[in-house]
Enzyme design. Sequence first.
Site: not given
Length: 195
Positions: A50, A20, A42
């Site tokens: 995350w 990522y 988000e």
Amino acid sequence: MAVTKRCGWASGDLDIMREYHDTEWGVPLHDDRLLFEFLCLEGAQAGLSWRTVLLKRDNYRRAYHDFDIDKVAAMKDRQLEKLLLDPGLIRNRLKIYSVRDNAQASLEAIEEFGSLDAYLWSFVGGKTISNRWQGMGDVPASTPVSDRMSKALKKRGFRFVGTTICYAFMQATGMVNDHVVSCFRHRMRTVRREE
């Protein structure tokens, strides 16, 4: 053998985080569907890591029609209630319902500005703000720009768009370049590939 230097949060042993970081985070994104996806993901992250969201990303895409804004905006309560039973998602009622609210607010922004891209990137004048942080401790959690974005999005009916979430969104979508200067990605200005 040279060691590839990355931002500290991506230097661990989890391949999905490195991938990522190396291919998506901080690359300017101008696709409405993907911008909508990141805004929702988000928001789903609020209070969590995350990593947790990234591991569930494919489940979110499946549950929310690959983040097709029109389809998500049309989702019925019964569909959203069913998602609360899905262990592949973060089963928080407010977060589950916020995705539909954000789709509906996105459609209004698209109607007014021509695209979600045009609206969201207007907060940074249409171009990436490139920072030169020496270490991860220098990177702020929010800025005056994310404060303005958060206030404006809330006024339009978006949910889970506090200033910290907005700043994380700006980082993820390349509105700001917050790769630390020692990271190999700091100077790379590649265009994110479409999915």
